[in-house]
Design an enzyme around this catalytic site. Structure first.
Site, PDB file in Angstrom:
ATOM      1  N   HIS A 137       0.744  -1.245  -0.080  1.00  0.00           N
ATOM      2  CA  HIS A 137       0.035   0.153  -0.049  1.00  0.00           C
ATOM      3  C   HIS A 137       0.706   1.411   0.056  1.00  0.00           C
ATOM      4  O   HIS A 137       0.305   2.436  -0.055  1.00  0.00           O
ATOM      5  CB  HIS A 137      -0.937  -0.011   1.238  1.00  0.00           C
ATOM      6  CG  HIS A 137      -0.237   0.177   2.362  1.00  0.00           C
ATOM      7  ND1 HIS A 137       0.506  -0.742   3.152  1.00  0.00           N
ATOM      8  CD2 HIS A 137      -0.114   1.307   3.332  1.00  0.00           C
ATOM      9  CE1 HIS A 137       0.951  -0.358   4.293  1.00  0.00           C
ATOM     10  NE2 HIS A 137       0.430   0.786   4.533  1.00  0.00           N
ATOM     11  N   ARG A 138       2.040   1.312   0.103  1.00  0.00           N
ATOM     12  CA  ARG A 138       3.050   2.188   0.147  1.00  0.00           C
ATOM     13  C   ARG A 138       3.773   2.515  -1.200  1.00  0.00           C
ATOM     14  O   ARG A 138       4.302   3.529  -1.405  1.00  0.00           O
ATOM     15  CB  ARG A 138       4.015   2.509   1.354  1.00  0.00           C
ATOM     16  CG  ARG A 138       3.374   2.549   2.613  1.00  0.00           C
ATOM     17  CD  ARG A 138       4.438   2.804   3.841  1.00  0.00           C
ATOM     18  NE  ARG A 138       3.883   3.189   5.073  1.00  0.00           N
ATOM     19  CZ  ARG A 138       4.619   3.591   6.251  1.00  0.00           C
ATOM     20  NH1 ARG A 138       5.940   3.414   6.069  1.00  0.00           N
ATOM     21  NH2 ARG A 138       3.952   4.032   7.296  1.00  0.00           N
ATOM     22  N   THR A 156       1.105  -1.890 -18.252  1.00  0.00           N
ATOM     23  CA  THR A 156       2.030  -1.361 -18.882  1.00  0.00           C
ATOM     24  C   THR A 156       3.226  -0.727 -18.078  1.00  0.00           C
ATOM     25  O   THR A 156       2.901  -0.661 -16.755  1.00  0.00           O
ATOM     26  CB  THR A 156       1.988  -0.576 -20.171  1.00  0.00           C
ATOM     27  OG1 THR A 156       2.795  -0.321 -21.054  1.00  0.00           O
ATOM     28  CG2 THR A 156       1.292   0.793 -19.629  1.00  0.00           C
ATOM     29  N   ARG A 169       8.267   2.573 -26.029  1.00  0.00           N
ATOM     30  CA  ARG A 169       7.792   2.183 -24.829  1.00  0.00           C
ATOM     31  C   ARG A 169       6.508   3.106 -24.626  1.00  0.00           C
ATOM     32  O   ARG A 169       6.336   4.069 -25.077  1.00  0.00           O
ATOM     33  CB  ARG A 169       8.517   2.679 -23.597  1.00  0.00           C
ATOM     34  CG  ARG A 169       9.707   1.634 -23.556  1.00  0.00           C
ATOM     35  CD  ARG A 169       9.600   0.159 -23.212  1.00  0.00           C
ATOM     36  NE  ARG A 169      10.524  -0.708 -22.926  1.00  0.00           N
ATOM     37  CZ  ARG A 169      11.111  -1.156 -23.992  1.00  0.00           C
ATOM     38  NH1 ARG A 169      10.827  -1.149 -25.142  1.00  0.00           N
ATOM     39  NH2 ARG A 169      12.373  -1.905 -23.687  1.00  0.00           N
ATOM     40  N   LEU A 225       4.377   2.431  -5.479  1.00  0.00           N
ATOM     41  CA  LEU A 225       3.824   3.212  -6.683  1.00  0.00           C
ATOM     42  C   LEU A 225       2.355   2.607  -6.876  1.00  0.00           C
ATOM     43  O   LEU A 225       1.411   3.457  -7.297  1.00  0.00           O
ATOM     44  CB  LEU A 225       4.493   3.081  -7.874  1.00  0.00           C
ATOM     45  CG  LEU A 225       4.176   3.623  -9.072  1.00  0.00           C
ATOM     46  CD1 LEU A 225       3.868   5.017  -9.107  1.00  0.00           C
ATOM     47  CD2 LEU A 225       5.031   2.979 -10.344  1.00  0.00           C
ATOM     48  N   VAL A 226       2.134   1.456  -7.253  1.00  0.00           N
ATOM     49  CA  VAL A 226       0.938   0.899  -7.601  1.00  0.00           C
ATOM     50  C   VAL A 226      -0.044   0.736  -6.356  1.00  0.00           C
ATOM     51  O   VAL A 226      -1.018   1.132  -6.541  1.00  0.00           O
ATOM     52  CB  VAL A 226       1.177  -0.623  -8.099  1.00  0.00           C
ATOM     53  CG1 VAL A 226      -0.141  -1.312  -8.389  1.00  0.00           C
ATOM     54  CG2 VAL A 226       2.026  -0.508  -9.165  1.00  0.00           C
ATOM     55  N   GLY A 227       0.252   0.034  -5.380  1.00  0.00           N
ATOM     56  CA  GLY A 227      -0.572   0.080  -4.150  1.00  0.00           C
ATOM     57  C   GLY A 227      -0.985   1.260  -3.704  1.00  0.00           C
ATOM     58  O   GLY A 227      -2.224   1.419  -3.214  1.00  0.00           O
ATOM     59  N   TYR A 284      11.778 -12.221 -13.408  1.00  0.00           N
ATOM     60  CA  TYR A 284      10.658 -11.426 -13.038  1.00  0.00           C
ATOM     61  C   TYR A 284       9.512 -11.754 -13.720  1.00  0.00           C
ATOM     62  O   TYR A 284       8.422 -12.033 -13.089  1.00  0.00           O
ATOM     63  CB  TYR A 284      10.889 -10.175 -13.119  1.00  0.00           C
ATOM     64  CG  TYR A 284       9.704  -9.148 -12.694  1.00  0.00           C
ATOM     65  CD1 TYR A 284       9.478  -9.138 -11.342  1.00  0.00           C
ATOM     66  CD2 TYR A 284       8.890  -8.361 -13.680  1.00  0.00           C
ATOM     67  CE1 TYR A 284       8.558  -8.066 -10.870  1.00  0.00           C
ATOM     68  CE2 TYR A 284       7.956  -7.437 -13.217  1.00  0.00           C
ATOM     69  CZ  TYR A 284       7.456  -7.624 -11.832  1.00  0.00           C
ATOM     70  OH  TYR A 284       6.639  -6.676 -11.278  1.00  0.00           O
TER      71      TYR A 284
END
Length: 365
Positions: free
Chosen positions: A12-13, A165, A248, A15-17, A137
């Site tokens: 949750h901390r 992406t 990209r 970038l995504v969460g 990964y």
């Protein structure tokens, strides 16, 4: 989901969460829980088991992962496959054991083959070899989406997998040793401008917030120049990896969060599985469907940062996959489209980075 449903956002901390947590809060969800790495090590099976048995979350967003850019992926291959497999095994397994109603698994479009047809549709998964630099990964993320798919087919669970992406946005990683290309470029071009201007006070302020290989604000001018020079950052100009020609696609993290919450609220596995007995490729790409070269990206960031010096390209360093564009037709058919374009997003992220230097410097004291 109800507005008071207990939702566990793993990571949750990050970038995504953090973006997903903010999006859920903006939509009125009031019972969101999270744990820092210090509070809960997701690679520790017993700790994860105790957490799920005590908290009993109804919904889970698995946004926690061990991530990094092309340099980190090349150097720490064992870490990337081992830690991500452990995290996924523990969180998805305990979600099943504890009756979680719905789980959202976040992967990455690096799961697709290095020579995948462009733009990349969901059904090109596992059709040819992966790109070598991020293969460990990618294999971990493929295992995660297949875990979700397999639990759904065998046990009737409702676990959905999304493949964003390249993401960028608030709470991004700007540490030069491990950052992805866009935040790394923002910091490199920012520091290159400061060095060109001879503003060592501002350089030290940056290093106080985020030391580079242990070199912080107290270091001598010579030591600062030495360590930044390892990353191509000099008073005379900036050197970036590769040729600058790969294409990209980049998605603002808060757009990604909005898409993720949209799918969590509105789309179940049964809608994604399709017909037939051999169910595959139920995951959903999340992206913009638009791309630019790394060289063009550097130009946009240089303009936002105000850097006017030379940018050199070191073609002896790897480019990675030459092109990696999402086919987002499935996502569009489900009813979601992105809103933030790259020029706006780069400016927003540089503004956030400048503010974070002050915040992180104070935190480090």
């Amino acid at each position: 989901m109800n507005k008071n449903s207990k939702i566990y956002v793993a990571g949750h901390r990050g970038l995504v969460g953090s973006a997903i947590k903010r999006n859920l809060e903006s939509k009125g969800y009031t019972n969101i829980i999270g744990r820092t790495h210090a509070e809960l090590d997701l690679t520790d099976q017993l700790a994860v088991r105790r957490f799920f048995e005590q908290e009993k979350p109804e919904y889970v967003v698995l946004a926690a992962a061990h991530v990094g850019g092309i340099m980190a992926n090349s150097l720490y291959r064992a870490d990337f496959i081992w830690q991500n497999l452990e995290i996924q095994q523990n969180v998805i397994g305990e979600s099943f054991r504890n009756g979680v109603k719905k789980l959202l698994f976040l992967g990455s479009t690096c799961i697709y083959p290095g020579n995948a047809p462009q733009p990349m549709r969901e059904d090109c998964l596992l059709t040819s070899p992966l790109e070598w630099t991020n293969e460990p990964y990618a294999l971990a993320k493929i295992a995660g989406l297949k875990m979700c798919e397999s639990f759904n087919l065998q046990h009737g669970t409702n676990y959905i997998a999304v493949m964003p992406t390249n993401l960028y946005g608030p709470n991004d990683n700007f540490h030069l040793e491990t950052s992805h290309v866009l935040p790394a470029m923002i910091r490199k071009l920012h520091l290159a401008r400061l060095l060109a201007e001879g503003d060592f006070a501002a350089v030290r302020k940056d290093l106080a917030a985020r030391p580079v290989e242990g070199v912080g604000a107290e270091a001598s001018d010579e030591e600062i120049l030495r360590v930044l020079g390892k990353y191509g950052i000099t008073p005379e100009g900036l050197t970036l990896w590769g040729t600058g020609t790969p294409l990209r696609e980049f998605l603002w993290s808060e757009d990604m969060a909005d898409a993720s919450v949209f799918l969590l609220e509105n789309v179940d596995f049964d809608r994604l599985r399709g017909a037939g007995t051999q169910v595959r490729n139920c995951h959903v790409n999340i992206g913009t469907g638009r791309e630019l070269t790394i060289r063009e990206l550097a130009g946009k960031i240089a303009a936002a940062v105000g850097y006017t010096g030379p940018v050199h390209w070191d073609s002896s360093k790897p480019d990675g996959t030459i092109r990696k564009l999402c086919d987002v037709s499935k996502l569009h058919s489900l009813g979601w489209h992105h809103t933030v374009e790259i020029d706006e997003g780069v400016g927003r992220l540089y503004d956030w980075y400048l503010r974070s230097i002050d915040t992180d410097t104070l935190r480090a004291r």
